[in-house]
Design a protein around this motif. Sequence first.
Motif, PDB file in Angstrom:
ATOM      1  N   ARG A   1       3.919   6.201  11.616  1.00  0.00           N
ATOM      2  CA  ARG A   1       3.740   7.497  10.582  1.00  0.00           C
ATOM      3  C   ARG A   1       5.254   8.355  11.444  1.00  0.00           C
ATOM      4  NH1 ARG A   1      -2.529   9.010  10.617  1.00  0.00           N
ATOM      5  NH2 ARG A   1      -2.218   7.228   8.818  1.00  0.00           N
TER       6      ARG A   1
ATOM      7  N   LYS B   1       0.981  -1.112  -0.058  1.00  0.00           N
ATOM      8  CA  LYS B   1      -0.431   0.000   0.192  1.00  0.00           C
ATOM      9  C   LYS B   1       0.719   1.170   0.291  1.00  0.00           C
ATOM     10  CE  LYS B   1      -4.335  -1.723   2.181  1.00  0.00           C
ATOM     11  NZ  LYS B   1      -5.185  -1.462   3.114  1.00  0.00           N
ATOM     12  N   ARG B   2       2.376   1.432   0.863  1.00  0.00           N
ATOM     13  CA  ARG B   2       3.186   2.098   0.812  1.00  0.00           C
ATOM     14  C   ARG B   2       4.280   2.181  -0.510  1.00  0.00           C
ATOM     15  NH1 ARG B   2       3.049   5.603   4.943  1.00  0.00           N
ATOM     16  NH2 ARG B   2       3.841   7.239   3.499  1.00  0.00           N
ATOM     17  N   GLN B   3       4.488   0.954  -0.332  1.00  0.00           N
ATOM     18  CA  GLN B   3       5.994   0.401  -1.553  1.00  0.00           C
ATOM     19  C   GLN B   3       5.403  -0.669  -2.246  1.00  0.00           C
ATOM     20  OE1 GLN B   3       7.836  -0.664   2.235  1.00  0.00           O
ATOM     21  NE2 GLN B   3       8.524   0.558   2.412  1.00  0.00           N
TER      22      GLN B   3
ATOM     23  N   LEU C   1       7.582   3.800   7.922  1.00  0.00           N
ATOM     24  CA  LEU C   1       6.873   2.991   8.689  1.00  0.00           C
ATOM     25  C   LEU C   1       6.791   2.086   9.900  1.00  0.00           C
ATOM     26  CD1 LEU C   1       6.379   2.548   4.370  1.00  0.00           C
ATOM     27  CD2 LEU C   1       5.282   3.768   5.771  1.00  0.00           C
TER      28      LEU C   1
END
Length: 376
Positions: free
Chosen positions: A271, A165-167, A240
């Motif tokens: 965060r 989702k982030r990477q 993260l």
Amino acid sequence: MTKYLSLFLVLILLFGCQSKKEITLLFVGSFTDKKPGEGIHVYQFNTKTGEASLKFTLDSITNTSFLKLAKNGKYLYSVMDSQMPYHGKIAAYTVDSINGTIELINTQDCGGLNPAHLNIDKTGTFLTNSNYSDGSISIFKIREDGGLNSFSQLTRFKDSSLIKKRQSASHIHSSNFSPDNNYLFVHDLGADKIRRFKLDFKSQDSILQNETQIQIKPGSGPRHFTFHPNGKFGYSIAELSGKIIAFKYQNNNLEFIEEYQSYKNNHDIYRAADIHISQDGNFLYASNRGPDEDTISIFSINATTGKLISVEHKPTYGEHPRNFTLSPCGNFILVANQFSSNVVVFRRDVTTGKLFKLPHSIKVNNPSSLQMQTYL
């Protein structure tokens, strides 16, 4: 550094270093809800009381979410149009320190989506910009008048890592020039890598050369970074994983020492955001912006080994502390709480490193970046 010089620095921090003829300015960059609004505020900061008075507001500008001052304080640089679906820009301003105002010199296309961080090399000649959303970095030559030429080099990266989702792609979040100004370290949150480049400032279009990579533990998300004032160590804040990663800087490379939890408590989501070291090199500070803990973590630094010892975690008295800064004298820390729209002022004990909240907070919509400078 001799013990006498160290004592001198402590006395300066304790009793103030601003004469009656000097003025300290605080520059606050903000998100503007993706529409033109009040993007940059300039305040005069009282280095005795910690109070701030508004001097200037730059209106009708969109998402000026990161600021960087030139070392001499004469010029201010800002990202523009961050987090928008089109290319952002970099703006250059002159600073009128007497009146506490800024005036636009020029703007340049940043070459990518969502500019998130700016840095300036030790000579004040080149500016780097990190584009988060499309994973790229651009380099600008700074003109004699403080303005920017169009970018001379744009480098894009294609990579990924553990947290899909982030990477799922490279996300360049920041860059740092080495203490000797010979290398640039680029922090790729999406790939869990710190990318090291040799710098060739004489090149017209290939300043970044000979990339090598420092692999970070998968799922870490390296975000911001700071070198120790002694030039022997470097510290990364991993968004993260919520960790601070300590490195020895040796032979122009970063060698892992140890990692430390930045948050006070364990959480399912981290965060972690910003990281800075006090001017005397004794203490490291990092911001932890929710979702369940909004704190500044404080560590003492062993100047011989580079290792950290936890001192305390201080609430930021606001929500989502995205960025913070130490005052030029080092006796204050100001924290930009983005979601609660307040900049909180702490007095810093230079002996223990601990922070003490002052009653004067600054109300400003969605603050995200802070810069300070003392002028004669």
